[in-house]
Scaffold this motif. Structure first.
Motif, PDB file in Angstrom:
ATOM      1  N   ALA A 253       0.841  -1.201   0.000  1.00  0.00           N
ATOM      2  CA  ALA A 253       0.000   0.000   0.000  1.00  0.00           C
ATOM      3  C   ALA A 253       0.878   1.255   0.000  1.00  0.00           C
ATOM      4  O   ALA A 253       0.565   2.255  -0.665  1.00  0.00           O
ATOM      5  CB  ALA A 253      -0.918  -0.005   1.228  1.00  0.00           C
ATOM      6  N   ARG A 254       1.983   1.163   0.737  1.00  0.00           N
ATOM      7  CA  ARG A 254       2.892   2.316   0.795  1.00  0.00           C
ATOM      8  C   ARG A 254       3.545   2.556  -0.569  1.00  0.00           C
ATOM      9  O   ARG A 254       3.683   3.703  -1.018  1.00  0.00           O
ATOM     10  CB  ARG A 254       3.948   2.072   1.873  1.00  0.00           C
ATOM     11  CG  ARG A 254       4.384   3.320   2.577  1.00  0.00           C
ATOM     12  CD  ARG A 254       4.948   3.053   3.968  1.00  0.00           C
ATOM     13  NE  ARG A 254       6.085   2.182   3.979  1.00  0.00           N
ATOM     14  CZ  ARG A 254       6.172   1.053   4.699  1.00  0.00           C
ATOM     15  NH1 ARG A 254       5.161   0.681   5.469  1.00  0.00           N
ATOM     16  NH2 ARG A 254       7.256   0.323   4.678  1.00  0.00           N
ATOM     17  N   ALA A 255       3.917   1.478  -1.247  1.00  0.00           N
ATOM     18  CA  ALA A 255       4.528   1.610  -2.576  1.00  0.00           C
ATOM     19  C   ALA A 255       3.530   2.177  -3.581  1.00  0.00           C
ATOM     20  O   ALA A 255       3.882   3.029  -4.410  1.00  0.00           O
ATOM     21  CB  ALA A 255       5.050   0.253  -3.045  1.00  0.00           C
ATOM     22  N   LEU A 256       2.284   1.737  -3.473  1.00  0.00           N
ATOM     23  CA  LEU A 256       1.235   2.265  -4.348  1.00  0.00           C
ATOM     24  C   LEU A 256       1.038   3.762  -4.120  1.00  0.00           C
ATOM     25  O   LEU A 256       0.922   4.543  -5.064  1.00  0.00           O
ATOM     26  CB  LEU A 256      -0.094   1.551  -4.077  1.00  0.00           C
ATOM     27  CG  LEU A 256      -0.434   0.335  -4.924  1.00  0.00           C
ATOM     28  CD1 LEU A 256      -1.772  -0.255  -4.482  1.00  0.00           C
ATOM     29  CD2 LEU A 256      -0.498   0.733  -6.413  1.00  0.00           C
ATOM     30  N   ALA A 257       1.012   4.152  -2.839  1.00  0.00           N
ATOM     31  CA  ALA A 257       0.838   5.565  -2.513  1.00  0.00           C
ATOM     32  C   ALA A 257       2.020   6.378  -3.040  1.00  0.00           C
ATOM     33  O   ALA A 257       1.841   7.482  -3.576  1.00  0.00           O
ATOM     34  CB  ALA A 257       0.683   5.749  -0.997  1.00  0.00           C
ATOM     35  N   ALA A 258       3.228   5.830  -2.912  1.00  0.00           N
ATOM     36  CA  ALA A 258       4.416   6.541  -3.396  1.00  0.00           C
ATOM     37  C   ALA A 258       4.357   6.730  -4.904  1.00  0.00           C
ATOM     38  O   ALA A 258       4.669   7.817  -5.427  1.00  0.00           O
ATOM     39  CB  ALA A 258       5.681   5.781  -2.986  1.00  0.00           C
ATOM     40  N   ALA A 259       3.927   5.687  -5.606  1.00  0.00           N
ATOM     41  CA  ALA A 259       3.808   5.790  -7.069  1.00  0.00           C
ATOM     42  C   ALA A 259       2.750   6.821  -7.446  1.00  0.00           C
ATOM     43  O   ALA A 259       2.928   7.627  -8.371  1.00  0.00           O
ATOM     44  CB  ALA A 259       3.465   4.422  -7.657  1.00  0.00           C
ATOM     45  N   ASP A 260       1.653   6.804  -6.708  1.00  0.00           N
ATOM     46  CA  ASP A 260       0.583   7.765  -6.975  1.00  0.00           C
ATOM     47  C   ASP A 260       1.065   9.197  -6.709  1.00  0.00           C
ATOM     48  O   ASP A 260       0.706  10.130  -7.433  1.00  0.00           O
ATOM     49  CB  ASP A 260      -0.628   7.431  -6.103  1.00  0.00           C
ATOM     50  CG  ASP A 260      -1.835   8.261  -6.496  1.00  0.00           C
ATOM     51  OD1 ASP A 260      -2.232   8.194  -7.674  1.00  0.00           O
ATOM     52  OD2 ASP A 260      -2.367   8.991  -5.629  1.00  0.00           O
ATOM     53  N   ASN A 261       1.885   9.361  -5.678  1.00  0.00           N
ATOM     54  CA  ASN A 261       2.423  10.691  -5.389  1.00  0.00           C
ATOM     55  C   ASN A 261       3.372  11.167  -6.489  1.00  0.00           C
ATOM     56  O   ASN A 261       3.372  12.358  -6.838  1.00  0.00           O
ATOM     57  CB  ASN A 261       3.135  10.692  -4.030  1.00  0.00           C
ATOM     58  CG  ASN A 261       2.140  10.821  -2.879  1.00  0.00           C
ATOM     59  OD1 ASN A 261       1.159  11.557  -2.980  1.00  0.00           O
ATOM     60  ND2 ASN A 261       2.381  10.102  -1.794  1.00  0.00           N
ATOM     61  N   ARG A 262       4.148  10.251  -7.038  1.00  0.00           N
ATOM     62  CA  ARG A 262       5.026  10.654  -8.150  1.00  0.00           C
ATOM     63  C   ARG A 262       4.184  11.050  -9.367  1.00  0.00           C
ATOM     64  O   ARG A 262       4.501  12.034 -10.052  1.00  0.00           O
ATOM     65  CB  ARG A 262       6.002   9.526  -8.483  1.00  0.00           C
ATOM     66  CG  ARG A 262       7.075   9.334  -7.393  1.00  0.00           C
ATOM     67  CD  ARG A 262       8.199   8.395  -7.852  1.00  0.00           C
ATOM     68  NE  ARG A 262       7.742   7.035  -8.095  1.00  0.00           N
ATOM     69  CZ  ARG A 262       7.675   6.074  -7.154  1.00  0.00           C
ATOM     70  NH1 ARG A 262       8.046   6.336  -5.906  1.00  0.00           N
ATOM     71  NH2 ARG A 262       7.238   4.863  -7.476  1.00  0.00           N
ATOM     72  N   ALA A 263       3.093  10.340  -9.589  1.00  0.00           N
ATOM     73  CA  ALA A 263       2.190  10.709 -10.689  1.00  0.00           C
ATOM     74  C   ALA A 263       1.578  12.087 -10.446  1.00  0.00           C
ATOM     75  O   ALA A 263       1.444  12.903 -11.365  1.00  0.00           O
ATOM     76  CB  ALA A 263       1.095   9.654 -10.840  1.00  0.00           C
ATOM     77  N   ALA A 264       1.243  12.355  -9.174  1.00  0.00           N
ATOM     78  CA  ALA A 264       0.647  13.651  -8.839  1.00  0.00           C
ATOM     79  C   ALA A 264       1.643  14.789  -9.086  1.00  0.00           C
ATOM     80  O   ALA A 264       1.260  15.863  -9.568  1.00  0.00           O
ATOM     81  CB  ALA A 264       0.190  13.649  -7.379  1.00  0.00           C
ATOM     82  N   VAL A 265       2.909  14.549  -8.770  1.00  0.00           N
ATOM     83  CA  VAL A 265       3.946  15.555  -9.040  1.00  0.00           C
ATOM     84  C   VAL A 265       4.013  15.836 -10.543  1.00  0.00           C
ATOM     85  O   VAL A 265       4.060  17.010 -10.970  1.00  0.00           O
ATOM     86  CB  VAL A 265       5.322  15.070  -8.513  1.00  0.00           C
ATOM     87  CG1 VAL A 265       6.449  15.903  -9.109  1.00  0.00           C
ATOM     88  CG2 VAL A 265       5.352  15.122  -6.981  1.00  0.00           C
ATOM     89  N   ALA A 266       3.986  14.773 -11.333  1.00  0.00           N
ATOM     90  CA  ALA A 266       4.053  14.952 -12.793  1.00  0.00           C
ATOM     91  C   ALA A 266       2.838  15.736 -13.293  1.00  0.00           C
ATOM     92  O   ALA A 266       2.968  16.625 -14.157  1.00  0.00           O
ATOM     93  CB  ALA A 266       4.141  13.585 -13.481  1.00  0.00           C
ATOM     94  N   GLU A 267       1.670  15.447 -12.746  1.00  0.00           N
ATOM     95  CA  GLU A 267       0.458  16.164 -13.159  1.00  0.00           C
ATOM     96  C   GLU A 267       0.551  17.645 -12.766  1.00  0.00           C
ATOM     97  O   GLU A 267       0.173  18.525 -13.543  1.00  0.00           O
ATOM     98  CB  GLU A 267      -0.777  15.533 -12.513  1.00  0.00           C
ATOM     99  CG  GLU A 267      -1.126  14.154 -13.072  1.00  0.00           C
ATOM    100  CD  GLU A 267      -2.058  13.361 -12.158  1.00  0.00           C
ATOM    101  OE1 GLU A 267      -2.004  12.123 -12.204  1.00  0.00           O
ATOM    102  OE2 GLU A 267      -2.810  13.991 -11.389  1.00  0.00           O
TER     103      GLU A 267
END
Lengths: 274, 274
Positions: free
Chosen positions: B76-90
């Protein structure tokens, strides 16, 4: 960490009981302390309430409550001051460890938090001589920030400590109520700063969701999110020698049989703090 | 104190509108900035959303939101981290001033607030290189203590400042949201400490009673208890040069015609902050 010999039941936890019935409940369940509320004490009569707790061998850990210092209107302020002096006298008659103060929110019609906080400090200063004369220590309570606007502009334990330290230790101390302060990253440090000044330790758990009436959102110890052990350890390390008082505002608990409530209070206390 | 030229409308205030409709609304009402939400941006398409705001000449004052760092489960933590990197890109694609972080509450199954706060610090540290590479400053937001258990264990602006100061200024700053921090007696001091680090200034009023869903308790500026002038003065004195973003979660306001909402937002902003 804190023995059942220091457990107190705040009367608000069994909201529907009179003083005499709450006293009997404590005796039945081997709960040695009780926290009283002024409306119930008045309904019973102060002398009768004092006699009932004394006859039962109970200790009165607190009287709730005085405060509400933040009136703009001079007459309202004078009325509140007179009521607070009466509350001090009642606390003395009951032999309570402290009179708990809920200090009041924003001054009606004003958004000036600093003004409210100055009025609270002035109101406490005004009450201190009366408290000292009666031998009652005022217990300044920080309420959760969600009550800042309408009930108590003292929102963190640290603010309560800053206030108490302006007065002699026999006159003013602080209340540590887990429900109101558990979230605060400065809590451990502020409990340390409160050494020798903690006059009441109150317990309720933070449960979710909050009910429509946010005053009634508290839960039995263990039903919510609060870690009671480190807070209790801090309070004891700060030299607190008084009772730990379970005070839960919750409609469901009020609707439950009081004997069930008292049994749960005692069992959870032993499990989580004993 | 702060001109209408720096007013931004957070999309959550007109919750039912798509990005393109919210953009049109801002243009119709002469509101030069907009705060966007990821779910609506995704529905629109990131490139299309970026093109829409650019074509309208709007400034994107924030993208809401990343965060939620407090998972015990490694996946879950890895998923959240990936989602946060996507949010930075957005956020970078949209040209947003900041990606706002709502950091997460207690770790599921745990009552250890210090653990949650360490995981938040670690989660931000983990995200910082990605943010720096994208040229996006992370906006650490303190949420009101009533959200501490379940949404954000960063409960005071001072905690957010302490976190931000662990990282370079281009990587991490703080969000000052009046609704969440207005009650704090340390607010003025902490805004001072945040000098050069404030990356978002969000506005909503504290109204009572709280609704059943406490997330939706915010009101139009002037309808509640917050004194906006001194907070705004402090934010400006701390060197904040960005937009002031009105972000109101309120079912009644969501049910109102968006043009009425936008007109009220603009008028109240001019009256109370202009």
């Amino acid at each position: 960490m804190i023995g059942i010999g220091r457990l107190s039941l705040n009367q608000a936890t069994v909201h529907n009981l009179s003083v005499t019935d709450a006293v009997k409940l404590c005796v039945r369940h081997g709960i040695p302390g009780i926290g009283l509320w002024r409306d119930q004490v008045t309904a019973c009569g102060v002398a009768q309430a004092a006699a009932a707790v004394r006859a039962a061998g109970l200790h009165v850990s607190s009287l709730c409550r005085g405060g509400f210092f933040t009136y703009a209107d001079r007459d309202a302020r004078a009325l509140a001051a007179a009521d607070n002096r009466a509350a001090v006298a009642e606390a003395a008659a009951l032999g309570a460890d402290t009179l708990i103060l809920v200090s009041g929110g924003l001054v009606p019609g004003s958004r000036d938090l600093a003004l409210a906080r100055r009025m609270i400090a002035d109101g406490i200063a005004d009450l201190v001589p009366c408290a000292q004369q009666a031998g009652i220590t005022l217990g300044i309570e920080a309420l959760h920030p969600m009550f800042c606007a309408d009930r108590c502009a003292i929102s963190r334990l640290g603010e309560a400590v800053d206030l108490a330290l302006q007065f002699p230790a026999d006159a003013a101390g602080v209340v540590v109520d887990t429900y109101h302060v558990w979230w605060d990253s400065q809590l451990a440090a502020d409990i340390g700063r409160a050494a020798g000044r903690i006059v009441s330790y109150q317990l309720a758990d933070w449960t979710l969701p909050l009910p429509q009436d946010t005053l009634l959102g508290r839960g039995h110890l263990g039903d919510g999110f609060i870690d009671f052990a480190p807070i209790t350890a801090g309070v004891l390390a700060a030299g607190y020698l008084g009772y730990a008082e379970v005070e839960i505002f919750n409609q469901e608990i009020w609707d439950a049989p009081p004997d069930d409530t008292a049994a749960t209070v005692r069992r959870r206390f032993a499990e989580l703090l004993g």
